[in-house]
Each structure stands twice: as C-alpha cells, then as structure tokens.
Design an enzyme around this catalytic site. Structure first.
Site, PDB file in Angstrom:
ATOM      1  N   SER A 139      -9.760 -73.668  92.810  1.00 16.45           N
ATOM      2  CA  SER A 139     -10.983 -73.892  92.051  1.00 16.45           C
ATOM      3  C   SER A 139     -10.807 -74.989  91.001  1.00 16.45           C
ATOM      4  CB  SER A 139     -11.347 -72.543  91.388  1.00 16.45           C
ATOM      5  OG  SER A 139     -12.448 -72.659  90.528  1.00 16.45           O
ATOM      6  N   SER A 191     -22.405 -80.789  85.132  1.00 14.62           N
ATOM      7  CA  SER A 191     -23.601 -81.016  84.342  1.00 14.62           C
ATOM      8  C   SER A 191     -23.344 -81.199  82.859  1.00 14.62           C
ATOM      9  CB  SER A 191     -24.584 -79.872  84.536  1.00 14.62           C
ATOM     10  OG  SER A 191     -24.167 -78.765  83.779  1.00 14.62           O
ATOM     11  N   HIS A 219     -26.583 -79.556  90.600  1.00 14.00           N
ATOM     12  CA  HIS A 219     -27.065 -80.661  89.764  1.00 14.00           C
ATOM     13  C   HIS A 219     -27.227 -81.948  90.550  1.00 14.00           C
ATOM     14  CE1 HIS A 219     -27.024 -78.415  86.040  1.00 14.00           C
ATOM     15  NE2 HIS A 219     -25.946 -77.829  86.530  1.00 14.00           N
ATOM     16  N   THR A 247     -29.626 -74.990  94.192  1.00 14.32           N
ATOM     17  CA  THR A 247     -30.649 -74.218  93.479  1.00 14.32           C
ATOM     18  C   THR A 247     -32.022 -74.814  93.753  1.00 14.32           C
ATOM     19  OG1 THR A 247     -31.361 -73.358  91.328  1.00 14.32           O
ATOM     20  CG2 THR A 247     -30.539 -75.600  91.351  1.00 14.32           C
ATOM     21  N   LYS A 250     -33.767 -76.387  89.556  1.00 15.63           N
ATOM     22  CA  LYS A 250     -33.540 -77.571  88.722  1.00 15.63           C
ATOM     23  C   LYS A 250     -34.383 -78.717  89.284  1.00 15.63           C
ATOM     24  CE  LYS A 250     -29.613 -75.296  86.753  1.00 15.63           C
ATOM     25  NZ  LYS A 250     -28.166 -75.018  86.681  1.00 15.63           N
ATOM     26  N   THR A 365     -19.822 -72.844  76.728  1.00 17.63           N
ATOM     27  CA  THR A 365     -20.283 -73.759  77.774  1.00 17.63           C
ATOM     28  C   THR A 365     -19.367 -74.987  77.851  1.00 17.63           C
ATOM     29  OG1 THR A 365     -22.524 -72.982  77.352  1.00 17.63           O
ATOM     30  CG2 THR A 365     -22.317 -74.984  78.632  1.00 17.63           C
TER      31      THR A 365
HETATM   32  C1  LIG Z   1     -27.504 -73.636  86.764  1.00 14.91           C
HETATM   33  C2  LIG Z   1     -26.263 -73.580  87.610  1.00 14.91           C
HETATM   34  C3  LIG Z   1     -26.092 -72.607  88.594  1.00 14.91           C
HETATM   35  C4  LIG Z   1     -27.043 -71.455  88.718  1.00 14.91           C
HETATM   36  O1  LIG Z   1     -28.225 -71.819  89.317  1.00 14.91           O
HETATM   37  P1  LIG Z   1     -29.546 -70.995  88.944  1.00 14.91           P
HETATM   38  O2  LIG Z   1     -30.450 -71.249  90.084  1.00 14.91           O
HETATM   39  O3  LIG Z   1     -30.028 -71.535  87.628  1.00 14.91           O
HETATM   40  O4  LIG Z   1     -29.139 -69.563  88.817  1.00 14.91           O
HETATM   41  C5  LIG Z   1     -25.027 -72.696  89.461  1.00 14.91           C
HETATM   42  N1  LIG Z   1     -24.116 -73.698  89.345  1.00 14.91           N
HETATM   43  C6  LIG Z   1     -24.226 -74.632  88.385  1.00 14.91           C
HETATM   44  C7  LIG Z   1     -23.204 -75.710  88.305  1.00 14.91           C
HETATM   45  C8  LIG Z   1     -25.285 -74.595  87.474  1.00 14.91           C
HETATM   46  O5  LIG Z   1     -25.358 -75.478  86.487  1.00 14.91           O
END
Ligand SMILES: *Cc1c(COP(=O)(O)O)cnc(C)c1O
Length: 406
Positions: A139, A191, A219, A247, A250, A365
C-alpha cells in the site's frame, strides 16, 4: 465512570490543538455554482453569499441540467427509495444501466455499485484481502483512510511503500515470498498533494512480481482521459488495472461509489462483500442522475481542458503573488501554511472578511506541520472570482504574517 466528561475532554483536546472541526452551513444554488449562501452561527435567518473554493464537485456537475432532469423524472416514475438491498427487492433497472455505463467508461467487463466510494474501498479490499489465501497487500504511504480501513479489516499481511516511489515499491515486492498472492493498492491523483502516481511503472512492477493492482481513481474520474475514465485512461494502462475504484460524488457530482474490472472479480465482490450485500441500494433517481453526468462527461472533453487551464492559471497567479503554492501536477491547488491554528485562522478570515470559503486541512488528513489550504478551481471559477481570491489571500497572508513562497 463519568462518560459525559470523557466525551467533553476529547473535544477539548481537539480545540487546544486548533483542529476542532467546524462545518460551514451552506446552501448550494443550482445555476450559480460556485457561488452559494452560508448561514452564520447556526441561524436560519442570517445568510450571506460566498464563493466556494474547496468543493470536490470539481466540474460543477451537481448543477448539470441533464442530471437534475434525470433525477426529477426518475423520482416521479420510481418514487424516491430503492426499497431494499440489491438482493432483496432493491435492484432497480437504473442500477443495471449505471453499472453498464461505468463498465463502458472503463472498458471493463463489469462494474459494481456501492453507496459511497468509502464503502467501495472498504468492502473490496477487505473482501479480497481476507478471502484470498495468503494475500499480501502492498500500500502507498499516502493512501486514503478508506483503503487503510479496508486493508486493516482484511487482516491480510500489509507492507507500505514510500509515496509514489517505484524503487521502494520494488524493494517491498522483492522482499515478499514469490509464491504468495499480492495486491498493490494506490491512487492516481492524491487529493491533498495534487501529485499523480507513476502509473505505468507501478503496472510494470506488478507484472514483474505477479501482483494484482487496485487503483483508487476517485480524484480523477470525470477529469482525466479522453472520455473521463481517469489517469489510467490518459496514461494508456486501463487494461492493466485489476480493480479500478471510483466515486460518483466528486467530478460526477452526485453520490455513490463503484468498482470496475472483470466479470469474475465484480461477481466475487457482489457475492461475498458484506458492505455490498447487507446495505440498501442507492435510490434509482440518484443512479439516473449519476448516469446522466458520467455520460455527459464522456462527451465533453472541452470541460476537462478548461478545468486544467483554470487550475494552471490559479497556480500561476498565486506564484506571482508570492503565495506558497505547493508543487501539483493536477487540478488541486494546495497552499502551505504549516501551522494548525494559523491555517484555521486564515480560513476563518477569508470567510468572515472576504466571503471566500476554503476549508483548512489539518491533521490527521495531512501530517502535522504541513497544514494547508486546498483550493479546487472548477471550469466555473472565472477570472473575476480568481482576481477576488488572489487579492483576499494576499491580504490575509500579509496581516497574519504567514510564510511567503521560498
Ligand atoms: C473521497 C474519497 C473516497 C471516498 O469516496 P466517497 O464517495 O466520498 O465516499 C475514496 N478515496 C479517496 C482518495 C477519496 O478522496
């Protein structure tokens, strides 16, 4: 034990460190993005207009008329909820159509929907890692919390390689018994830094050491590649990724997560993944809106070009103004502050005095001492908004005595 005291003490700890989280209470306004209204101090009646500079609605697709229309008409025809888990009465035709759309986007045999990207990562990594006998997961050190949790829940042996470092990844892979099954887990765009994984090099190493690849394109989907399938599309390695994860919340502007890959792999997670099986499915109107946006972005590469131009322009404008913008090769524009209290103060003043909303990014974060403001210009952030932002940031930087660019 005084339980209430325990809760209060833990909150006091966060406040003392300057990293207690305060949510901005905002109302997005379709048609005016990135302008929005913000409520002050929990009051219903006090609102002012702000410019949002930290949304992950990277392309402004949350207000796409085609998606709004798809959500409205689908809610009218299906009603609002799905009514069950996918297995028990909750598979709507809209889910099937969206899964087909996503498989087409990534040129994979199949795809599988989840309620969020977080759940997609947790479920997929924990299911593969726990069921594949002897599985070792390798990882990247900057992987997102959802991947870390998935790996932890899998109880698989885990090795961490230095962020985006191919030499270190090879050392780790070399050190693992060649007979064991391996999975390399990484992201495309990170991100908080705005950097991008050396995708081809990672795929080459995975091939050399017989490892699967798990790529979080959260992202990047919608934003990179000719059809918006992500950095793997841009770099021509889509067919070399075992599991692509993305996702819908976003750049696609709605909510939900997914994986894409082979028929057998998706069917395996569908059949064994607890976070898929035991949770009710997304409302069909949500699936319809997401599908409208995925399809829209497939066909609107000009938005991606404009998005990249806006990000490059903002970085350039900050540099010219002596603002310490971090190296970023993506659409993310992070600006280093390096102190939790000052970072929050800078964000508070931008909101209070300049009606500019950017959320401070603090530990956990990012690492302590690397607290930052993270700007996300979209195709809708025009020159006027940028002028206002740069002037405001300069003013706040000067008054708080924040570090200038080196
Ligand atoms: C936001 C995020 C997620 C989670 O996605 P969601 O649809 O918001 O739950 C997974 N991986 C990364 C790198 C993210 O920034």
């Amino acid at each position: 034990m005084n339980y209430e005291q325990f809760f209060a003490d833990k909150i006091a700890e966060l406040k003392a460190e300057g990293r207690y989280r305060v949510f901005a209470d905002i109302e997005r306004q379709a048609g005016k993005f990135p302008r929005a209204l913000v409520h002050a101090d929990g009051r219903d009646d006090v609102v002012k207009e702000i410019a949002v500079w930290c949304s992950n609605d990277y392309m402004g697709m949350g207000q796409n008329p085609a998606a709004i229309e798809a959500m409205r008409t689908t809610a009218e025809s299906y009603g609002v909820g799905a009514g069950g888990t996918r297995n028990i009465s909750g598979t709507m035709h809209e889910h099937i159509l969206l899964e087909r759309e996503l498989a087409d986007l990534h040129h994979t045999e199949s795809s599988l929907l989840f309620q969020s990207g977080w759940i997609a990562n947790l479920t997929t990594l924990s299911t593969v890692g726990s069921m594949l006998p002897g599985c070792v997961i390798v990882s990247d050190s900057k992987n997102h919390n959802s991947m870390i949790e998935g790996i932890r829940h899998s109880k698989a042996e885990k090795h961490i390689f230095r962020h985006n470092d191919l030499a270190d990844l090879e050392n780790v892979l070399k050190s693992i018994d060649p007979a064991l099954p391996k999975l390399v887990a990484f992201e495309s765009v990170y991100s908080m830094e705005g950097d991008i994984a050396p995708m081809k090099g990672i795929c080459d190493l995975a091939d050399k050491y017989g490892a699967m690849t798990f790529l979080d394109e959260v992202h990047a989907v919608g934003m990179y590649g000719q059809r918006g399938a992500g950095v793997a599309e841009r770099d021509g390695v889509m067919d070399r990724i075992t599991i692509i994860q993305g996702t819908l919340a976003k750049a696609f502007g709605v909510i939900g997560g997914y994986i894409a890959g082979s028929q057998a792999m998706c069917d395996f997670v569908r059949s064994y993944g607890a976070g898929f099986i035991f949770s009710s499915s997304m409302p069909p109107a949500v699936a319809a809106a997401a599908r409208a946006n995925v399809n829209y972005l497939k066909n609107h590469n000009e938005l991606r070009i404009r998005h990249q131009e806006r990000a490059a322009t903002l970085k350039q404008r900050f540099r010219e103004a002596g603002i310490p913008v971090m190296d970023s090769v993506s659409h993310i524009v992070p600006v280093m502050v390096g102190d939790a209290v000052l970072c929050k103060q800078a964000a508070d003043e931008l909101m209070a005095k300049h009606n500019i909303y950017v959320q401070p990014i603090n530990y956990p974060t990012v690492e302590r001492g690397t607290e930052r403001l993270r700007f996300t210009p979209t195709p809708h952030h025009d020159d006027q908004l940028m002028d206002e932002l740069v002037e405001a940031v300069k003013e706040v930087w000067g008054r708080l005595g924040l570090k200038a660019a080196a």
